[in-house]
Design an enzyme around this catalytic site. Sequence first.
Site, short mmCIF file in Angstrom:
data_model
loop_
_atom_site.label_atom_id
_atom_site.label_comp_id
_atom_site.label_asym_id
_atom_site.label_seq_id
_atom_site.Cartn_x
_atom_site.Cartn_y
_atom_site.Cartn_z
CE LYS A 254 21.06 35.89 60.60
NZ LYS A 254 22.35 35.42 61.16
NE ARG B 248 28.66 36.23 64.69
CZ ARG B 248 27.49 35.64 64.43
NH1 ARG B 248 27.30 35.02 63.26
NH2 ARG B 248 26.53 35.65 65.32
CE1 TYR C 235 24.01 27.12 27.45
CE2 TYR C 235 22.74 27.13 29.51
CZ TYR C 235 22.99 27.63 28.25
OH TYR C 235 22.21 28.67 27.77
CG MET D 214 20.66 32.40 35.04
SD MET D 214 21.65 33.69 34.25
CE MET D 214 21.26 35.09 35.29
#
Length: 356
Positions: free
Chosen positions: A30, A122, A256, A302
């Site tokens: 998956k 589920r 940051y 990032m």
Amino acid sequence: MVARITIDEQNFIKNAKNVIKDNKVMAVVKNDAYHFGLEFAVKSFIQAGIQSFSTTSLHEAVRIREIDKQVNIFLMNPSIEFETLKAHNIAMTLPSLTFYHEHLEDLAGVKLHLELENLLHRSGLKDQDEMLQVLKHNENLPIAEQAIIEGIWTHFGYADEFGGDEYETERQAWIDCLSFILDHGYAFKFIHAQNSASYVREDGLFNQHTHARLGIILYGSRPYSTLPTTLTEQNFTVTANVIQVRPIKKGETCGYSFQYTADKDCNIAVVDIGYGDGILKTRAKHDALINQKRYPIRGLMMSHMFVEVDDTIQSGDQVVMYSNDIRIDEFTFKGVGANSEQISALNHHSLIKEIR
């Protein structure tokens, strides 16, 4: 210099063979095979001897069929695209008794696996009585109107938990349900319940089961921490590069929002990888490997990362975030997400991907 993910194809196949041994396995592929790449994983697992695959996406199930016309494909989520299922010979879970009756006519000729809800809650039929109800109702239909019920399954949501008795509870509920159904004379081509954690805890397949349904262990991560690293090998690396090394004084900050304030004079390596490349933020609480030595990460942004280093590190040195020497599951057991969370988060668009 570009951060990259490198996969060793032959060792990936070898590891899968070592994991499955002589057991039949349904490989979970998956989410683009845990982000390894669906085509790569399916073809590699076939070479390892696996002939059955499961996913949660019908789109992926169809792609698997395009890769190989003969393998068994099981869709763990329900779909109402019944003609697509039949056209591509894809089996599907039966998620509830309500679904069965609502789509009774459309399910004719569709391959189904009856799912027991169990503790995960589920999806699935609630108990053995609902399963028996479906089986009896289906077999009393005219043959042309019957679904093809070829499988029965459940999922163990607590197999990697050791602090309580939940796994024993769900395990016993499943064994009782399966025994009840088999004692009523029903037979199935596929009987599968065990995930990676259960498969290892039980040292192989349960009796009367046809397949183990394995995910994370096939991709090189241990399902729980007490297992030896030799159980499964992580056959990929995530590497970056030191862009430059900058000295900072005691009391100076970097990153940051004052991510790190130096408690002494030190050197900070600026590295070309960050959370935009899929490195989980909690990974920054730990270390990275540079020139076979571990150094503490001091900040994650990032596109960049700060690592505190010594005078031996210089621009151009390779930084290893993950390899078989500094494995994802090591950090998972320290609280850095789940194995699958970090693997699937890796950004294969910003990282250079290489298969060797």
